[in-house]
Design a protein around this motif. Structure first.
Motif, PDB file in Angstrom:
ATOM      1  N   PHE A   6       0.831  -1.208   0.000  1.00 17.91           N
ATOM      2  CA  PHE A   6       0.000   0.000   0.000  1.00 17.91           C
ATOM      3  C   PHE A   6       0.862   1.252   0.000  1.00 17.91           C
ATOM      4  N   TRP A   7       1.975   1.219   0.763  1.00 18.43           N
ATOM      5  CA  TRP A   7       2.859   2.383   0.825  1.00 18.43           C
ATOM      6  C   TRP A   7       3.487   2.662  -0.521  1.00 18.43           C
ATOM      7  N   VAL A   8       3.922   1.635  -1.199  1.00 19.56           N
ATOM      8  CA  VAL A   8       4.588   1.799  -2.494  1.00 19.56           C
ATOM      9  C   VAL A   8       3.583   2.206  -3.562  1.00 19.56           C
ATOM     10  N   GLY A   9       2.381   1.654  -3.494  1.00 20.70           N
ATOM     11  CA  GLY A   9       1.366   1.874  -4.519  1.00 20.70           C
ATOM     12  C   GLY A   9       0.835   3.295  -4.558  1.00 20.70           C
ATOM     13  N   MET A  10      -0.120   3.485  -5.416  1.00 14.72           N
ATOM     14  CA  MET A  10      -0.655   4.820  -5.665  1.00 14.72           C
ATOM     15  C   MET A  10      -1.832   5.173  -4.749  1.00 14.72           C
ATOM     16  N   ALA A  62      19.985   3.916  18.892  1.00 11.67           N
ATOM     17  CA  ALA A  62      21.270   4.426  19.365  1.00 11.67           C
ATOM     18  C   ALA A  62      21.787   5.521  18.441  1.00 11.67           C
ATOM     19  N   LYS A  63      21.639   5.342  17.133  1.00 14.01           N
ATOM     20  CA  LYS A  63      22.079   6.368  16.179  1.00 14.01           C
ATOM     21  C   LYS A  63      21.254   7.633  16.304  1.00 14.01           C
ATOM     22  N   MET A  64      19.963   7.477  16.652  1.00 15.51           N
ATOM     23  CA  MET A  64      19.072   8.626  16.779  1.00 15.51           C
ATOM     24  C   MET A  64      19.181   9.287  18.149  1.00 15.51           C
ATOM     25  N   GLY A  65      19.771   8.584  19.123  1.00 16.32           N
ATOM     26  CA  GLY A  65      19.874   9.127  20.465  1.00 16.32           C
ATOM     27  C   GLY A  65      18.575   9.067  21.233  1.00 16.32           C
ATOM     28  N   VAL A  66      17.746   8.054  20.935  1.00 13.38           N
ATOM     29  CA  VAL A  66      16.462   7.898  21.613  1.00 13.38           C
ATOM     30  C   VAL A  66      16.317   6.460  22.092  1.00 13.38           C
ATOM     31  N   ALA A  67      15.283   6.208  22.877  1.00 11.19           N
ATOM     32  CA  ALA A  67      14.979   4.856  23.330  1.00 11.19           C
ATOM     33  C   ALA A  67      14.420   4.039  22.168  1.00 11.19           C
ATOM     34  N   PRO A  68      14.570   2.712  22.192  1.00 11.38           N
ATOM     35  CA  PRO A  68      14.063   1.874  21.103  1.00 11.38           C
ATOM     36  C   PRO A  68      12.571   2.041  20.823  1.00 11.38           C
ATOM     37  N   ASP A  69      11.755   2.229  21.877  1.00  6.96           N
ATOM     38  CA  ASP A  69      10.322   2.403  21.623  1.00  6.96           C
ATOM     39  C   ASP A  69      10.046   3.719  20.896  1.00  6.96           C
ATOM     40  N   GLN A  70      10.850   4.737  21.172  1.00  4.76           N
ATOM     41  CA  GLN A  70      10.698   6.007  20.451  1.00  4.76           C
ATOM     42  C   GLN A  70      11.134   5.848  19.001  1.00  4.76           C
ATOM     43  N   ALA A  71      12.190   5.092  18.772  1.00  6.34           N
ATOM     44  CA  ALA A  71      12.661   4.864  17.403  1.00  6.34           C
ATOM     45  C   ALA A  71      11.628   4.091  16.601  1.00  6.34           C
ATOM     46  N   SER A  72      11.024   3.058  17.193  1.00  7.13           N
ATOM     47  CA  SER A  72      10.027   2.295  16.459  1.00  7.13           C
ATOM     48  C   SER A  72       8.779   3.140  16.202  1.00  7.13           C
ATOM     49  N   HIS A  73       8.439   4.022  17.133  1.00  9.10           N
ATOM     50  CA  HIS A  73       7.312   4.936  16.897  1.00  9.10           C
ATOM     51  C   HIS A  73       7.628   5.882  15.738  1.00  9.10           C
ATOM     52  N   PHE A  74       8.837   6.429  15.738  1.00 11.84           N
ATOM     53  CA  PHE A  74       9.271   7.307  14.653  1.00 11.84           C
ATOM     54  C   PHE A  74       9.197   6.573  13.307  1.00 11.84           C
ATOM     55  N   LEU A  75       9.694   5.338  13.265  1.00 13.17           N
ATOM     56  CA  LEU A  75       9.667   4.564  12.023  1.00 13.17           C
ATOM     57  C   LEU A  75       8.233   4.256  11.589  1.00 13.17           C
ATOM     58  N   ALA A  76       7.345   4.015  12.558  1.00 11.60           N
ATOM     59  CA  ALA A  76       5.938   3.774  12.228  1.00 11.60           C
ATOM     60  C   ALA A  76       5.309   5.011  11.602  1.00 11.60           C
ATOM     61  N   GLU A  77       5.763   6.190  12.021  1.00  7.25           N
ATOM     62  CA  GLU A  77       5.277   7.437  11.432  1.00  7.25           C
ATOM     63  C   GLU A  77       5.908   7.686  10.056  1.00  7.25           C
ATOM     64  N   TYR A  78       7.201   7.384   9.956  1.00  4.10           N
ATOM     65  CA  TYR A  78       7.953   7.719   8.747  1.00  4.10           C
ATOM     66  C   TYR A  78       7.748   6.743   7.592  1.00  4.10           C
ATOM     67  N   LEU A  79       7.842   5.451   7.868  1.00  4.22           N
ATOM     68  CA  LEU A  79       7.899   4.475   6.785  1.00  4.22           C
ATOM     69  C   LEU A  79       6.724   4.517   5.812  1.00  4.22           C
ATOM     70  N   PRO A  80       5.491   4.805   6.246  1.00  2.00           N
ATOM     71  CA  PRO A  80       4.422   4.918   5.245  1.00  2.00           C
ATOM     72  C   PRO A  80       4.678   6.008   4.198  1.00  2.00           C
ATOM     73  N   LYS A  81       5.549   6.944   4.522  1.00  2.00           N
ATOM     74  CA  LYS A  81       5.845   8.036   3.594  1.00  2.00           C
ATOM     75  C   LYS A  81       6.813   7.619   2.486  1.00  2.00           C
ATOM     76  N   ILE A  82       7.213   6.342   2.460  1.00  2.00           N
ATOM     77  CA  ILE A  82       8.080   5.901   1.370  1.00  2.00           C
ATOM     78  C   ILE A  82       7.372   5.972   0.037  1.00  2.00           C
ATOM     79  N   ASP A  83       6.047   6.179   0.063  1.00  2.00           N
ATOM     80  CA  ASP A  83       5.348   6.346  -1.202  1.00  2.00           C
ATOM     81  C   ASP A  83       5.907   7.536  -1.988  1.00  2.00           C
ATOM     82  N   LYS A  84       6.519   8.464  -1.279  1.00  8.09           N
ATOM     83  CA  LYS A  84       7.153   9.605  -1.959  1.00  8.09           C
ATOM     84  C   LYS A  84       8.408   9.172  -2.714  1.00  8.09           C
ATOM     85  N   LEU A  85       8.974   8.010  -2.335  1.00 12.45           N
ATOM     86  CA  LEU A  85      10.144   7.482  -3.038  1.00 12.45           C
ATOM     87  C   LEU A  85       9.734   6.584  -4.202  1.00 12.45           C
ATOM     88  N   THR A  86       8.437   6.338  -4.339  1.00  8.45           N
ATOM     89  CA  THR A  86       7.938   5.452  -5.395  1.00  8.45           C
ATOM     90  C   THR A  86       6.811   6.141  -6.160  1.00  8.45           C
TER      91      THR A  86
END
Length: 144
Positions: A56-60, A85-109
């Protein structure tokens, strides 16, 4: 919150957004590189039962959301810990950030499919303003 506070500060004019762009793009492009690009990331999602979500993220069409727990299941706790660790946050914060960000990969496709020859580094740089805007306004992130 580390990096996320800095990003939100940059959005409100209290920080230097360009200073945060490099680390953020580095973390996200590192995730793509470790996963084998978008196609490798698609495979990870498929193997963990989230292939339809990634499609769904990749699609139109409209993007499906994903929870931070589902991100942990797809990427594995070790990869999430390393990204945190690279982001300087706790793992749960990183996974939350990725959950927010990754659907936006549609902009890369923009064609609705993964292009293995695309310059994802440049795509991530182009995507950063939209990402920063969505982090500054989490309830209004349905702009795809």
């Amino acid at each position: 919150m580390g990096l996320l506070d800095s990003i939100l500060g940059a959005m409100s004019g209290k920080g230097d957004a360009s200073g945060q762009a490099g680390p953020l793009i580095g973390v996200l492009s590192g995730l793509l590189a470790q996963s084998g690009g978008l196609q490798g990331l698609a495979n990870k999602f498929s193997q963990s039962g989230q292939g339809d979500t990634f499609s769904f993220w990749v699609g139109m069409g409209e993007n499906q959301s994903i929870s931070s727990n589902q991100i942990q299941n797809v990427l594995g706790s070790e990869q999430v810990k390393a990204l945190a660790a690279k982001m300087g946050v706790a793992p749960d914060q990183a996974s939350h950030f990725l959950a927010e960000y990754l659907p936006k990969i549609d902009k890369l496709t923009p064609e609705g499919k993964v292009d293995p020859t695309a310059d994802h580094q440049q795509g991530l740089a182009n995507l950063l303003p939209a990402l920063l805007q969505s982090l500054g306004n989490p309830s209004g992130s349905a702009q795809t």
